[in-house]
Scaffold this motif. Structure first.
Motif, PDB file in Angstrom:
ATOM      1  N   GLU A 163       0.832  -1.201   0.000  1.00 10.12           N
ATOM      2  CA  GLU A 163       0.000   0.000   0.000  1.00 10.12           C
ATOM      3  C   GLU A 163       0.867   1.252   0.000  1.00 10.12           C
ATOM      4  OE1 GLU A 163      -2.284  -3.370   1.284  1.00 10.12           O
ATOM      5  OE2 GLU A 163      -0.454  -2.524   2.153  1.00 10.12           O
ATOM      6  N   GLN A 164       1.845   1.283   0.891  1.00  8.91           N
ATOM      7  CA  GLN A 164       2.736   2.434   0.972  1.00  8.91           C
ATOM      8  C   GLN A 164       3.554   2.598  -0.306  1.00  8.91           C
ATOM      9  OE1 GLN A 164       4.557   1.001   4.691  1.00  8.91           O
ATOM     10  NE2 GLN A 164       4.224   3.046   5.498  1.00  8.91           N
ATOM     11  N   ARG A 165       4.094   1.499  -0.796  1.00 12.32           N
ATOM     12  CA  ARG A 165       4.973   1.570  -1.971  1.00 12.32           C
ATOM     13  C   ARG A 165       4.228   2.093  -3.193  1.00 12.32           C
ATOM     14  NH1 ARG A 165       8.518  -4.061  -1.164  1.00 12.32           N
ATOM     15  NH2 ARG A 165       9.902  -3.188   0.442  1.00 12.32           N
ATOM     16  N   LEU A 166       3.030   1.595  -3.416  1.00 14.05           N
ATOM     17  CA  LEU A 166       2.273   2.049  -4.575  1.00 14.05           C
ATOM     18  C   LEU A 166       1.863   3.512  -4.424  1.00 14.05           C
ATOM     19  CD1 LEU A 166       1.007   1.475  -7.266  1.00 14.05           C
ATOM     20  CD2 LEU A 166      -0.992   0.520  -6.099  1.00 14.05           C
ATOM     21  N   PHE A 167       1.457   3.893  -3.205  1.00 16.21           N
ATOM     22  CA  PHE A 167       1.073   5.284  -2.975  1.00 16.21           C
ATOM     23  C   PHE A 167       2.223   6.234  -3.272  1.00 16.21           C
ATOM     24  CE2 PHE A 167       1.403   8.951  -0.155  1.00 16.21           C
ATOM     25  CZ  PHE A 167       0.290   9.673  -0.548  1.00 16.21           C
ATOM     26  N   TYR A 168       3.393   5.980  -2.703  1.00 12.84           N
ATOM     27  CA  TYR A 168       4.515   6.905  -2.888  1.00 12.84           C
ATOM     28  C   TYR A 168       5.032   6.909  -4.319  1.00 12.84           C
ATOM     29  CZ  TYR A 168       4.613   7.869   2.088  1.00 12.84           C
ATOM     30  OH  TYR A 168       4.272   8.275   3.356  1.00 12.84           O
ATOM     31  N   MET A 169       4.863   5.800  -5.031  1.00 14.30           N
ATOM     32  CA  MET A 169       5.231   5.754  -6.439  1.00 14.30           C
ATOM     33  C   MET A 169       4.353   6.738  -7.235  1.00 14.30           C
ATOM     34  SD  MET A 169       5.391   2.348  -8.849  1.00 14.30           S
ATOM     35  CE  MET A 169       5.886   1.335  -7.435  1.00 14.30           C
ATOM     36  N   LEU A 170       3.043   6.667  -7.000  1.00  9.63           N
ATOM     37  CA  LEU A 170       2.099   7.556  -7.687  1.00  9.63           C
ATOM     38  C   LEU A 170       2.252   8.995  -7.217  1.00  9.63           C
ATOM     39  CD1 LEU A 170      -1.150   5.357  -7.566  1.00  9.63           C
ATOM     40  CD2 LEU A 170       0.586   5.457  -9.357  1.00  9.63           C
ATOM     41  N   TYR A 171       2.467   9.162  -5.921  1.00 13.32           N
ATOM     42  CA  TYR A 171       2.582  10.510  -5.348  1.00 13.32           C
ATOM     43  C   TYR A 171       3.845  11.215  -5.853  1.00 13.32           C
ATOM     44  CZ  TYR A 171       2.272  14.154  -1.751  1.00 13.32           C
ATOM     45  OH  TYR A 171       2.177  15.344  -1.100  1.00 13.32           O
ATOM     46  N   ALA A 172       4.946  10.485  -5.938  1.00 10.56           N
ATOM     47  CA  ALA A 172       6.197  11.056  -6.447  1.00 10.56           C
ATOM     48  C   ALA A 172       6.037  11.507  -7.882  1.00 10.56           C
ATOM     49  CB  ALA A 172       7.332  10.031  -6.338  1.00 10.56           C
ATOM     50  N   TYR A 173       5.276  10.730  -8.660  1.00 10.49           N
ATOM     51  CA  TYR A 173       5.016  11.104 -10.057  1.00 10.49           C
ATOM     52  C   TYR A 173       4.126  12.340 -10.132  1.00 10.49           C
ATOM     53  CZ  TYR A 173       2.652  10.969 -14.598  1.00 10.49           C
ATOM     54  OH  TYR A 173       2.111  11.310 -15.814  1.00 10.49           O
ATOM     55  N   LYS A 174       3.036  12.327  -9.390  1.00  6.21           N
ATOM     56  CA  LYS A 174       2.066  13.434  -9.429  1.00  6.21           C
ATOM     57  C   LYS A 174       2.696  14.752  -8.992  1.00  6.21           C
ATOM     58  CE  LYS A 174      -2.364  14.854  -7.397  1.00  6.21           C
ATOM     59  NZ  LYS A 174      -1.848  16.005  -6.604  1.00  6.21           N
ATOM     60  N   GLU A 175       3.506  14.702  -7.926  1.00  6.65           N
ATOM     61  CA  GLU A 175       4.092  15.926  -7.386  1.00  6.65           C
ATOM     62  C   GLU A 175       5.503  16.204  -7.914  1.00  6.65           C
ATOM     63  OE1 GLU A 175       2.396  18.020  -5.754  1.00  6.65           O
ATOM     64  OE2 GLU A 175       0.621  16.730  -5.503  1.00  6.65           O
ATOM     65  N   ARG A 176       6.004  15.318  -8.790  1.00  6.46           N
ATOM     66  CA  ARG A 176       7.350  15.475  -9.359  1.00  6.46           C
ATOM     67  C   ARG A 176       8.402  15.628  -8.262  1.00  6.46           C
ATOM     68  NH1 ARG A 176       6.377  19.454 -14.632  1.00  6.46           N
ATOM     69  NH2 ARG A 176       4.754  18.176 -15.598  1.00  6.46           N
ATOM     70  N   LEU A 177       8.407  14.684  -7.354  1.00  4.78           N
ATOM     71  CA  LEU A 177       9.299  14.746  -6.203  1.00  4.78           C
ATOM     72  C   LEU A 177      10.693  14.242  -6.553  1.00  4.78           C
ATOM     73  CD1 LEU A 177       6.989  13.261  -3.412  1.00  4.78           C
ATOM     74  CD2 LEU A 177       7.270  15.666  -4.032  1.00  4.78           C
ATOM     75  N   ASN A 178      11.707  14.954  -6.050  1.00  6.07           N
ATOM     76  CA  ASN A 178      13.065  14.417  -6.140  1.00  6.07           C
ATOM     77  C   ASN A 178      13.296  13.523  -4.927  1.00  6.07           C
ATOM     78  OD1 ASN A 178      13.851  16.075  -3.904  1.00  6.07           O
ATOM     79  ND2 ASN A 178      14.271  17.779  -5.294  1.00  6.07           N
ATOM     80  N   ALA A 179      14.464  12.888  -4.860  1.00  3.21           N
ATOM     81  CA  ALA A 179      14.725  11.912  -3.806  1.00  3.21           C
ATOM     82  C   ALA A 179      14.642  12.531  -2.403  1.00  3.21           C
ATOM     83  CB  ALA A 179      16.093  11.269  -4.015  1.00  3.21           C
ATOM     84  N   LYS A 180      15.156  13.744  -2.245  1.00  2.65           N
ATOM     85  CA  LYS A 180      15.144  14.408  -0.945  1.00  2.65           C
ATOM     86  C   LYS A 180      13.718  14.718  -0.508  1.00  2.65           C
ATOM     87  CE  LYS A 180      17.057  18.404   1.528  1.00  2.65           C
ATOM     88  NZ  LYS A 180      17.890  19.637   1.406  1.00  2.65           N
ATOM     89  N   GLU A 181      12.906  15.211  -1.444  1.00  6.03           N
ATOM     90  CA  GLU A 181      11.521  15.542  -1.132  1.00  6.03           C
ATOM     91  C   GLU A 181      10.720  14.278  -0.809  1.00  6.03           C
ATOM     92  OE1 GLU A 181      11.066  19.525  -3.956  1.00  6.03           O
ATOM     93  OE2 GLU A 181      10.681  17.538  -4.782  1.00  6.03           O
ATOM     94  N   LEU A 182      10.955  13.225  -1.569  1.00  3.28           N
ATOM     95  CA  LEU A 182      10.261  11.968  -1.322  1.00  3.28           C
ATOM     96  C   LEU A 182      10.612  11.409   0.054  1.00  3.28           C
ATOM     97  CD1 LEU A 182       8.511   9.570  -2.223  1.00  3.28           C
ATOM     98  CD2 LEU A 182      10.541   8.606  -3.309  1.00  3.28           C
ATOM     99  N   LYS A 183      11.878  11.460   0.413  1.00  2.00           N
ATOM    100  CA  LYS A 183      12.330  10.973   1.723  1.00  2.00           C
ATOM    101  C   LYS A 183      11.598  11.712   2.836  1.00  2.00           C
ATOM    102  CE  LYS A 183      16.543  10.471   4.528  1.00  2.00           C
ATOM    103  NZ  LYS A 183      16.472   9.012   4.692  1.00  2.00           N
ATOM    104  N   ARG A 184      11.462  13.016   2.676  1.00  2.00           N
ATOM    105  CA  ARG A 184      10.757  13.841   3.653  1.00  2.00           C
ATOM    106  C   ARG A 184       9.282  13.408   3.770  1.00  2.00           C
ATOM    107  NH1 ARG A 184      10.269  17.400   7.961  1.00  2.00           N
ATOM    108  NH2 ARG A 184       8.188  18.279   7.778  1.00  2.00           N
ATOM    109  N   CYS A 185       8.637  13.174   2.628  1.00  2.00           N
ATOM    110  CA  CYS A 185       7.228  12.774   2.638  1.00  2.00           C
ATOM    111  C   CYS A 185       7.029  11.420   3.317  1.00  2.00           C
ATOM    112  CB  CYS A 185       6.700  12.725   1.199  1.00  2.00           C
ATOM    113  SG  CYS A 185       6.520  14.344   0.437  1.00  2.00           S
ATOM    114  N   ILE A 186       7.975  10.517   3.117  1.00  2.00           N
ATOM    115  CA  ILE A 186       7.870   9.205   3.762  1.00  2.00           C
ATOM    116  C   ILE A 186       8.087   9.336   5.270  1.00  2.00           C
ATOM    117  CG2 ILE A 186       8.924   6.911   3.945  1.00  2.00           C
ATOM    118  CD1 ILE A 186       9.564   7.093   0.953  1.00  2.00           C
TER     119      ILE A 186
END
Length: 386
Positions: A163-186
Motif C-alpha cells: 500500500e505504501q509503496r504504490l502510494f509513494y510511487m504515484l505521489y512522487a510522479y504526481k508531485e514530481r518529487l526528487n529523492a530528498k523531497e520523497l524521503k521527507r514525505c515518507i
C-alpha cells in the motif's frame, strides 16, 4: 504584428519545447529503468540458482567499471538495489495487489506490451531477441516507470507494505518529487495524513470540492521551522515564509502557489489581514490559511469564513472556484472540530501542526480512493510505451 498575438505565438513555441523536453526526460528514465530491471533480474536469477555469490557480484561491478570507466551507477551496492527492485516489483503478491488497485493501462507489463505491438505490427518478430538464460524474466510493469530508480530505492528501503509503496510511487510522479523531497514525505507519513478518513472538512468543502479528502492533509509536521516551545503567531508566520518551499510540500501538493503574507482585505472602512494566501492550481481556487498558536476554538472558524467572503466578493476572478480556508493550529479537540464543521457551508477545514516528527504508526489500507483519483486525473495522459 501586435504584441498580444506575438506573445501567444511565443507561448506556443515554449510549450512545444517544454513538452519535448518532458518526453525526452521520460524516455531517458524509461530506458534507465529497463536497464536496471534487466540487470536486477539477471543477477537475481544467478543468485537464486546458487550460480553466483556475493564475490561474483563484486567482480561484475569491477568488470563493468574496468570496461566502461565512464559508466556510473553499477557499484556492488547499487547492483543489489537493482536485484531488490526486480524481486519486489516482479513478485506475484505485488503484481496481484496492483491489478486490484490500478487500471489495466497502468498494470500492463512489458511482456504484454510486446505481444500487443507484435499483433498490431508496431514491432517485428526479428526486432525481439531474447537470450535463453533471460527468457523467463518477468516484464517491467508500465506504472513502475512513473518515477526514477533513485526514488524507487527510497520507496523500497523505507516502505514495508505494498500500500505504501504504490502510494509513494504515484505521489512522487504526481508531485514530481526528487529523492530528498520523497524521503521527507515518507518520514512525515504523508500516506496516512493525506488518505485517512477526515472529520476536519466542512460540509461546504465536501460539497464544493469532493476530492478535498485526498488533496489536503489534516496534520502537518513543521519540524524544519525549528520553532521554540513557546512562539508567537508572527514568528510562526515569518518562519513559514522563510521556508516556503518546504511548507508547500508539507501541505501535500506542489500545486500551491504562494501569493502573500498578511494579505490586506478592505471591508467597509476597515482593513483585515489574512495570514497566508495561496492559489491552488489544481482546484483553481484561492486558499487562505489562518495561523494559530493555541488550541482550535470555534471562533477561529468564524473569522476565517469572514475572510473567505471578502476574498470571493473582491478578489476571486470569475473563472475561479470558491475560496478555501484552513485554520492551522497546534492542537484541536476532534469533537469540537466535528461540531464546528457540521454547520459550516463554506469550504473550510482545520489542520494541526506538530513541531517534531512522530514515529510512524502501523498504516491501514487507504489506497483505493487515491488510486481512483489518480486514474481519473491521468486518464487523458496515460503512460505510453515507445
Amino acid at each position: 504584428m501586435n504584441k498580444k498575438k506575438l506573445r501567444s505565438q511565443f507561448s506556443s513555441v515554449l510549450h512545444k519545447i517544454q513538452s519535448m523536453r518532458s518526453k525526452a526526460a521520460s524516455t531517458v528514465n524509461e530506458i534507465h529503468l529497463r536497464t536496471v530491471w534487466f540487470v536486477g533480474g539477471y543477477v537475481s536469477q544467478k543468485i537464486k540458482s546458487n550460480e553466483w555469490g556475493a564475490k561474483v557480484v563484486s567482480e561484475l561491478s569491477e568488470f563493468i567499471r574496468a570496461q566502461e570507466p565512464q559508466l556510473k551507477g553499477f557499484s556492488k551496492r547499487n547492483i543489489y538495489n537493482m536485484v531488490l527492485f526486480y524481486d519486489e516489483y516482479s513478485s506475484t503478491e505485488f503484481i496481484e495487489f496492483t491489478e486490484k488497485n490500478l487500471s489495466s493501462e497502468f498494470v500492463q507489463s512489458e511482456t504484454a506490451q510486446l505481444e500487443y505491438d507484435l499483433k498490431n505490427g508496431k514491432r517485428k518478430p526479428t526486432d525481439v531477441i531474447v537470450q535463453s538464460e533471460t527468457a523467463q524474466l518477468v516484464g517491467l510493469p508500465n506504472f513502475v516507470e512513473l518515477t526514477s530508480f533513485t526514488n524507487h530505492v527510497e520507496i523500497l528501503c523505507s516502505c514495508k507494505t505494498n500500500e505504501q509503496r504504490l502510494f509513494y510511487m504515484l505521489y512522487a510522479y504526481k508531485e514530481r518529487l526528487n529523492a530528498k523531497e520523497l524521503k521527507r514525505c515518507i518520514e512525515n507519513d504523508t500516506f496516512t495524513t493525506l488518505l485517512r478518513s477526515k472529520k476536519n472538512l466542512s460540509k461546504g468543502m465536501l460539497s464544493a470540492y469532493p476530492q478535498a479528502g485526498v488533496a489536503f492533509k489534516d496534520e502537518l509536521f513543521l519540524d524544519f521551522l525549528n520553532l521554540p516551545t513557546k512562539h508567537s503567531e508572527n514568528k510562526l508566520k515569518k518562519s513559514i515564509v522563510e521556508q516556503m518551499k518546504n511548507f508547500i510540500l508539507e501541505l501535500g501538493s506542489k500545486d500551491f502557489l504562494f501569493m502573500d503574507m498578511e494579505y490586506a482585505l478592505q471591508v467597509g472602512a476597515s482593513t483585515y489581514k489574512a495570514d497566508l494566501l495561496f492559489y491552488h492550481r489544481g482546484l483553481q481556487a484561492l486558499v487562505a490559511i489562518e495561523l494559530k498558536t493555541t488550541k482550535f476554538h470555534p471562533k477561529d472558524l468564524g473569522q476565517l469564513e469572514f475572510y473567505l467572503e471578502a476574498l470571493d466578493r473582491d478578489v476571486r476572478h470569475s473563472n475561479e472556484n470558491p475560496s478555501i480556508g484552513m485554520v492551522l493550529c497546534p492542537s484541536a479537540d476532534q469533537v469540537v472540530v466535528e461540531y464546528a464543521m457540521n454547520r459550516s457551508m463554506s469550504p473550510t477545514m482545520v489542520a494541526e501542526y506538530k513541531k517534531k516528527l512522530i514515529p510512524q504508526e502501523t498504516v491501514q489500507k487507504l489506497l483505493g480512493e487515491y488510486c481512483a483519483s489518480f486514474d481519473s486525473a491521468n486518464s487523458k495522459k496515460k503512460p505510453q510505451k515507445k
